[in-house]
Write a protein that holds these residues in place. Structure first.
Motif, PDB file in Angstrom:
ATOM      1  N   VAL A  69       0.842  -1.196   0.000  1.00 30.44           N
ATOM      2  CA  VAL A  69       0.000   0.000   0.000  1.00 30.44           C
ATOM      3  C   VAL A  69       0.877   1.247   0.000  1.00 30.44           C
ATOM      4  O   VAL A  69       0.644   2.183  -0.769  1.00 30.44           O
ATOM      5  N   THR A  72       2.667   1.645  -3.478  1.00 28.97           N
ATOM      6  CA  THR A  72       1.827   1.755  -4.673  1.00 28.97           C
ATOM      7  C   THR A  72       0.755   2.831  -4.563  1.00 28.97           C
ATOM      8  O   THR A  72       0.259   3.309  -5.576  1.00 28.97           O
ATOM      9  N   GLU A  73       0.383   3.211  -3.334  1.00 29.95           N
ATOM     10  CA  GLU A  73      -0.699   4.174  -3.171  1.00 29.95           C
ATOM     11  C   GLU A  73      -0.303   5.449  -2.439  1.00 29.95           C
ATOM     12  O   GLU A  73      -0.932   6.474  -2.629  1.00 29.95           O
ATOM     13  N   VAL A  74       0.696   5.381  -1.587  1.00 28.49           N
ATOM     14  CA  VAL A  74       1.014   6.519  -0.732  1.00 28.49           C
ATOM     15  C   VAL A  74       2.147   7.366  -1.305  1.00 28.49           C
ATOM     16  O   VAL A  74       2.028   8.574  -1.414  1.00 28.49           O
ATOM     17  N   ARG A  75       3.233   6.727  -1.646  1.00 30.92           N
ATOM     18  CA  ARG A  75       4.355   7.479  -2.190  1.00 30.92           C
ATOM     19  C   ARG A  75       5.156   6.625  -3.154  1.00 30.92           C
ATOM     20  O   ARG A  75       5.171   5.410  -3.053  1.00 30.92           O
ATOM     21  N   ARG A  76       5.777   7.322  -4.045  1.00 34.88           N
ATOM     22  CA  ARG A  76       6.615   6.654  -5.035  1.00 34.88           C
ATOM     23  C   ARG A  76       7.912   6.213  -4.369  1.00 34.88           C
ATOM     24  O   ARG A  76       8.549   6.988  -3.665  1.00 34.88           O
ATOM     25  N   MET A 134      -3.679  -3.727   4.890  1.00 35.67           N
ATOM     26  CA  MET A 134      -4.093  -2.810   3.832  1.00 35.67           C
ATOM     27  C   MET A 134      -5.054  -1.754   4.378  1.00 35.67           C
ATOM     28  O   MET A 134      -4.888  -0.567   4.120  1.00 35.67           O
ATOM     29  N   THR A 137      -3.234   0.674   6.917  1.00 38.15           N
ATOM     30  CA  THR A 137      -2.289   1.564   6.239  1.00 38.15           C
ATOM     31  C   THR A 137      -3.030   2.624   5.444  1.00 38.15           C
ATOM     32  O   THR A 137      -2.658   3.811   5.489  1.00 38.15           O
ATOM     33  N   ARG A 138      -4.056   2.230   4.740  1.00 39.26           N
ATOM     34  CA  ARG A 138      -4.845   3.216   3.989  1.00 39.26           C
ATOM     35  C   ARG A 138      -5.483   4.224   4.938  1.00 39.26           C
ATOM     36  O   ARG A 138      -5.513   5.419   4.663  1.00 39.26           O
ATOM     37  N   THR A 141      -2.761   6.599   6.399  1.00 37.31           N
ATOM     38  CA  THR A 141      -2.064   7.457   5.434  1.00 37.31           C
ATOM     39  C   THR A 141      -3.009   8.327   4.622  1.00 37.31           C
ATOM     40  O   THR A 141      -2.552   9.091   3.773  1.00 37.31           O
ATOM     41  N   ARG A 142      -4.279   8.229   4.888  1.00 35.19           N
ATOM     42  CA  ARG A 142      -5.249   9.049   4.168  1.00 35.19           C
ATOM     43  C   ARG A 142      -5.014  10.506   4.526  1.00 35.19           C
ATOM     44  O   ARG A 142      -4.922  10.860   5.694  1.00 35.19           O
TER      45      ARG A 142
END
Length: 152
Positions: A69, A72-76, A134, A137-138, A141-142
């Motif tokens: 997560v 792929t979703e929070v930071r490169r 998942m 973490t989502r 980090t939202r």
């Protein structure tokens, strides 16, 4: 038909393979050492429930979910983070081959019911750990959204 060698992608250059293999190997060594430490801290005899393997696999699944997560979703992330942490460290840490051997060991020791509980319990707990990792973490980090005055 093209004159390009098989496996070459004409749209983008190939990444060098040596750095990827090096970070996977280094990470795998670290992960295997961590797993060995867990196995040494919680040894199990032939008829004992293999708590170390259970907790290693469940915690590894949770950490893999968090990692995926985040990258792929929070930071490169740098291109070697996923091979190092995901494939190397966490791949070396988790041990589903030992899980299978543990089930066989329990059955051979006359503990078939314990073996079946371990087999199913690990699967359920590992999948639950992925889902929890998942979700958490989502959630953590939202980014907060700004609310307009008077709008809920």
């Amino acid at each position: 038909m093209t004159d390009r060698p098989i496996g070459q992608d004409g749209d983008r250059p190939r990444e060098p393979l040596a750095p990827v293999l090096a970070v996977i190997a280094a990470g795998g060594a670290l992960g295997a050492l961590a797993r060995h430490g867990a196995q040494a801290a919680l040894p199990a005899g032939p008829a004992d429930f293999p708590w170390a393997t259970f907790w290693v696999n469940v915690s590894g699944c949770l950490l893999i979910a968090v990692l995926m997560v985040v990258i792929t979703e929070v930071r490169r992330a740098h291109r070697l983070v996923r091979p190092f942490l995901g494939v190397g460290v966490l791949g070396g840490y988790t041990t589903f081959s030992t899980y299978a051997v543990d089930v066989q060991r329990l059955a051979t020791a006359g503990r078939a019911v314990t073996g079946l509980l371990y087999l199913a319990g690990t699967l359920v707990a590992a999948l639950a750990a992925v889902a929890a990792g998942m979700w958490l973490t989502r959630r953590l980090t939202r980014r907060p959204t700004r609310r307009l005055a008077g709008v809920r």
